[in-house]
Write an enzyme that holds these catalytic residues in place. Structure first.
Site, PDB file in Angstrom:
ATOM      1  N   PHE A 244       2.180 -30.469 -16.199  1.00 43.15           N
ATOM      2  CA  PHE A 244       2.022 -31.925 -16.245  1.00 43.15           C
ATOM      3  C   PHE A 244       3.211 -32.645 -16.860  1.00 43.15           C
ATOM      4  O   PHE A 244       3.086 -33.760 -17.344  1.00 43.15           O
ATOM      5  CB  PHE A 244       0.718 -32.307 -16.979  1.00 43.15           C
ATOM      6  CG  PHE A 244      -0.446 -31.428 -16.639  1.00 43.15           C
ATOM      7  CD1 PHE A 244      -0.912 -31.374 -15.330  1.00 43.15           C
ATOM      8  CD2 PHE A 244      -1.051 -30.633 -17.595  1.00 43.15           C
ATOM      9  CE1 PHE A 244      -1.975 -30.550 -14.995  1.00 43.15           C
ATOM     10  CE2 PHE A 244      -2.102 -29.798 -17.268  1.00 43.15           C
ATOM     11  CZ  PHE A 244      -2.563 -29.759 -15.964  1.00 43.15           C
ATOM     12  N   GLY A 471       1.044 -25.734  -9.844  1.00 51.09           N
ATOM     13  CA  GLY A 471      -0.363 -25.769  -9.460  1.00 51.09           C
ATOM     14  C   GLY A 471      -0.687 -26.548  -8.194  1.00 51.09           C
ATOM     15  O   GLY A 471      -1.735 -26.326  -7.593  1.00 51.09           O
ATOM     16  N   LYS A 664       5.447 -38.648   0.920  1.00 49.81           N
ATOM     17  CA  LYS A 664       5.804 -39.404  -0.283  1.00 49.81           C
ATOM     18  C   LYS A 664       5.563 -38.633  -1.581  1.00 49.81           C
ATOM     19  O   LYS A 664       6.114 -38.988  -2.607  1.00 49.81           O
ATOM     20  CB  LYS A 664       4.985 -40.694  -0.341  1.00 49.81           C
ATOM     21  CG  LYS A 664       5.470 -41.776   0.612  1.00 49.81           C
ATOM     22  CD  LYS A 664       4.604 -43.002   0.431  1.00 49.81           C
ATOM     23  CE  LYS A 664       5.108 -44.161   1.271  1.00 49.81           C
ATOM     24  NZ  LYS A 664       4.175 -45.310   1.160  1.00 49.81           N
ATOM     25  N   GLY A 665       4.688 -37.672  -1.564  1.00 52.09           N
ATOM     26  CA  GLY A 665       4.368 -36.996  -2.824  1.00 52.09           C
ATOM     27  C   GLY A 665       3.138 -37.617  -3.448  1.00 52.09           C
ATOM     28  O   GLY A 665       2.884 -38.811  -3.289  1.00 52.09           O
ATOM     29  N   GLU A 668       1.596 -37.557  -9.096  1.00 55.66           N
ATOM     30  CA  GLU A 668       1.464 -38.510 -10.203  1.00 55.66           C
ATOM     31  C   GLU A 668       0.498 -39.632  -9.867  1.00 55.66           C
ATOM     32  O   GLU A 668      -0.269 -40.075 -10.715  1.00 55.66           O
ATOM     33  CB  GLU A 668       2.823 -39.145 -10.541  1.00 55.66           C
ATOM     34  CG  GLU A 668       4.017 -38.244 -10.374  1.00 55.66           C
ATOM     35  CD  GLU A 668       4.231 -37.282 -11.513  1.00 55.66           C
ATOM     36  OE1 GLU A 668       3.822 -37.581 -12.641  1.00 55.66           O
ATOM     37  OE2 GLU A 668       4.824 -36.217 -11.268  1.00 55.66           O
TER      38      GLU A 668
END
Ligand code: MOS
Length: 703
Positions: A244, A471, A664-665, A668
């Protein structure tokens, strides 16, 4: 080129290795003759080391060495030479002098034959100090805010001050307005896997089996500090048990493992304890944000003022995009943002999932809810009326933007139309029910990346990049990208990551791995096929490729992912207990390479958002800055019972500009938006506006 695999919900290729335990994590790379190192942390918050009584522990069973600034090698801490440079200032020069900057700072490392020998000796080591009084509370009158230095760097995404129009004037004359201050506690990442490094010197060469989201950065950092050529350091990290953001930087324990191994001339394993993971491996900085919004009665924003302050250490300035979203999230002619830091006597904060945006979105999305309430308008409708045509901060179109689609889709799935807008109006027996909504956003980042492909004579392919997989399923999704680009079935492609001698990849953070490494892999696969075609198909062939964002597209478009989160909470009016009953997240993140892994990743982010909203809070003892709840009994995170019914949906979104994969991902963005949706739901349930995270029982029981 077939496109059969990208878009398929393939199960994790490394799933069997993970569930059977054959997947090896950093601390599991045992070496023969290995010794064990344990870090001794400072027990004062600021001051000087006046003595280290090593003699009393060197005679204890198994003890091989006690290393401190008195006998540690002098290291070459120059300016940061690695590719990641998140902070202005001087990173901690571990064991180089007698200065103590914060509680828990490593002041010695004990090396012994066995772990319990090392732990016993570390506990017995007496260190004396000359202590002075630290400032660890941002509200301490001695704390001063500063303008973050790195925001002045050319090209910095983060600006200290930004303005368009006259936000203050427009706010003063706005027919409807709100002005509120929001604060967020310090959070620690607390991944399951602890930080760990196994260090082995072989002559002048060093191998590190180390938990890191950024193998090439760890290689660069350690090579620089030890003054050895880059290629003499090899960093290996095939699996990560969650991170993270806490494993983006190379923290002092990695250096300590290398120092220890060199000192004792043996392989050394160093694993941080859970408690130590609250000291030297970063945290989400505490923030205080003021948001003032002005609007017309029909729900058009006339003013956005967003002022945020984050904590940092005294030796480094850690910056994040705390106020950046306010310039593009909604349409408004008058916007002013301001970002400041408060240096304190603590360790340097770091990126933690959705860094900056997660905190900034909390303030803005709660403020939007407050404004909707002041307007007597549905909060989804308010966002519809403030939807911009372009990124008004940058003055350019979005490469794609699906916020309204996400709001519509999520509202439908959630049943938002059945919401009674009046606070305290919905019940389930004696429980108060609240429904809340918030937008989510995160930039679509792509960094330079490289990959290598070998087409072998047996018809299989090997693909390599120095990426990481903490992960999300990178190993699987990259294999899908490569197999499609090569026109091969999945089982004929072997993708490997997590080695610093593989082609360079950017940090496994900022939700950029698919856009960056995926693009490089695709390009390398195409290059390998061209190569094979050029030599008449004779195998094996090997090809590499490097990719980066097209600068012309980057200049033309504003690139961000958007989403919407809907949450139902039940609040016990007598006990103040808040339970999230269900949540629906809808995200527009471009092309989704693997919807199964993507939904899993999104739900993971939403769970993190529940922690941020209701549980996570690192409490410091104001006398010395000691994290008092530095263990999993008192640092609360959500467990299965806290997460009853969560849905993550990925809306159809085609983005022809963002990168050749159109991805784009999504790592987050899934955390951003959850905390404000919960806070807004708590307001809807109770009529009580809580502006401090985490929301706690006592906040709901007091007037
Ligand atoms: Mo993420 S905070 O960029 O690992």
């Amino acid at each position: 080129m077939s496109a059969a695999l990208v878009g398929q919900p393939i199960a994790r290729l490394d799933g069997p290795a993970k569930v059977t335990g054959s997947a090896r994590y950093a601390a599991e790379f045992n070496q023969s003759g290995q010794a064990y190192a344990v870090v001794v942390g400072s027990t004062i918050g600021r001051g000087r080391i006046t003595g280290i009584d090593a003699d009393t522990v060197t005679g204890l069973p198994g003890v091989i060495a006690v290393i401190s600034h008195l006998n540690a090698p002098r290291l070459d801490y120059g300016p940061h030479k690695g590719p990641i440079d998140p902070a202005v200032g001087e990173r901690l020069h571990v064991l180089q002098d007698d200065q103590v900057h914060f509680y828990g700072q490593p002041v010695a490392v004990v090396v012994a034959e066995a772990l319990d020998d090392a732990e016993r000796a570390a506990a017995a080591l007496h260190v004396s100090y000359s202590a002075s009084e630290p400032v660890v509370d941002p509200n301490d009158p001695r704390a001063r805010s500063i303008i973050p230095g790195s925001t002045a760097r050319p090209g910095s995404r983060i600006q200290a001050d930004k303005a368009r129009g006259d936000a203050d004037g427009a706010w003063a004359s706005a027919p409807v307005k709100i002005d509120a201050t929001y604060s967020i506690a310090r959070d620690n990442h607390n991944p399951m896997e602890p930080h760990a490094t196994v260090a082995v010197w072989n002559g002048g060469r060093l191998t590190l089996w180390s938990k890191t989201q950024f193998v090439v950065n760890e290689q660069a950092e350690i090579a620089a500090i030890f003054g050895i050529p880059l290629e003499h350091v090899q960093v290996i990290c095939p699996f990560i048990g969650g991170a993270f953001g806490t494993s983006l930087r190379t923290w002092p324990h990695v250096t300590l493992a290398a120092i220890a191994a060199r000192t004792v001339q043996r392989p050394v394993k160093l694993v941080l304890s859970r408690r130590q993971m609250f000291h030297t491996t970063g945290h989400r900085p505490r923030t205080v944000q003021r948001v003032a919004l002005g609007a017309t009665r029909d729900g058009k924003l006339t003013s956005v003022i967003h002022e945020g302050t984050g904590e940092t250490s005294r030796y480094e300035q850690f910056v994040e995009a705390l106020t950046s979203i306010s310039s593009y999230l909604y349409s408004c002619p008058n916007v002013r943002t301001r970002y400041r830091l408060v240096p304190l006597d603590t360790g340097t904060p770091t990126y933690m999932r959705g860094p900056g945006e997660a905190s900034g979105v909390f303030a803005i999305e709660c403020a939007m809810d407050e404004l909707a309430h002041a307007l007597g308008m549905d909060p989804v409708e308010l966002r519809r009326r403030t939807e911009p045509q372009i990124d008004e901060g940058e003055g350019r179109p979005f490469s794609s933007r699906s916020l309204i689609q996400c709001l519509d889709f999520g509202a439908e799935r959630f049943g938002w139309a059945r919401r009674n807008p009046k606070p305290r109006s919905m019940h389930d027996g004696r429980l108060l029910i609240g429904w809340g909504v918030a937008s989510a956003t995160y930039p679509a980042i792509q960094s330079p990346a490289s990959a290598r492909v070998r087409l072998l004579a047996d018809g299989t392919a090997e693909v390599e990049a120095a990426a990481s997989d903490m992960g999300p399923g990178t190993t699987t999704s990259m294999t899908q990208v490569a197999a499609d680009a090569l026109g091969l079935p999945l089982r004929k492609v072997r993708f490997s990551l997590g080695r610093s001698d593989f082609p360079r990849a950017p940090p496994h953070g900022g939700s950029q791995t698919m856009a960056s490494v995926g693009s490089a892999i695709r390009a390398a696969c195409i290059a390998a096929q061209d190569e094979a075609a050029g030599n008449g198909g004779r195998l094996p062939v090997e090809a590499s490729a490097s990719t980066a964002r097209d600068p012309e597209l980057a200049r033309t478009f504003s690139m961000h992912a958007f989403g919407a989160v809907f949450v139902e909470v039940a609040v016990d009016p007598d006990l103040g207990i808040v339970r999230v009953r269900r949540a629906v997240g809808a995200y527009g993140v471009g092309r989704v390479v693997n919807p199964r892994l993507a939904a899993s990743q999104c739900i993971g982010g939403m769970v993190g958002g529940v922690g941020m909203a209701l549980m996570e809070r690192t409490v410091l003892d104001l006398r010395d800055g000691r994290p008092v709840n530095a263990h999993m009994a008192d640092y609360l995170v959500p467990v299965n019972l806290d997460i009853p019914a969560f849905e993550a949906h990925l809306v159809e979104e085609e983005d022809p500009h963002v990168n050749p994969l159109g991805a784009k991902g999504l790592g987050e963005i899934a955390l951003t938006g959850v905390a404000p949706a919960i806070a807004n739901a708590v307001f809807h349930a109770t009529g009580k506006r809580l502006r401090e995270l985490p929301i706690r029982i006592e906040d709901l029981l007091t007037e």
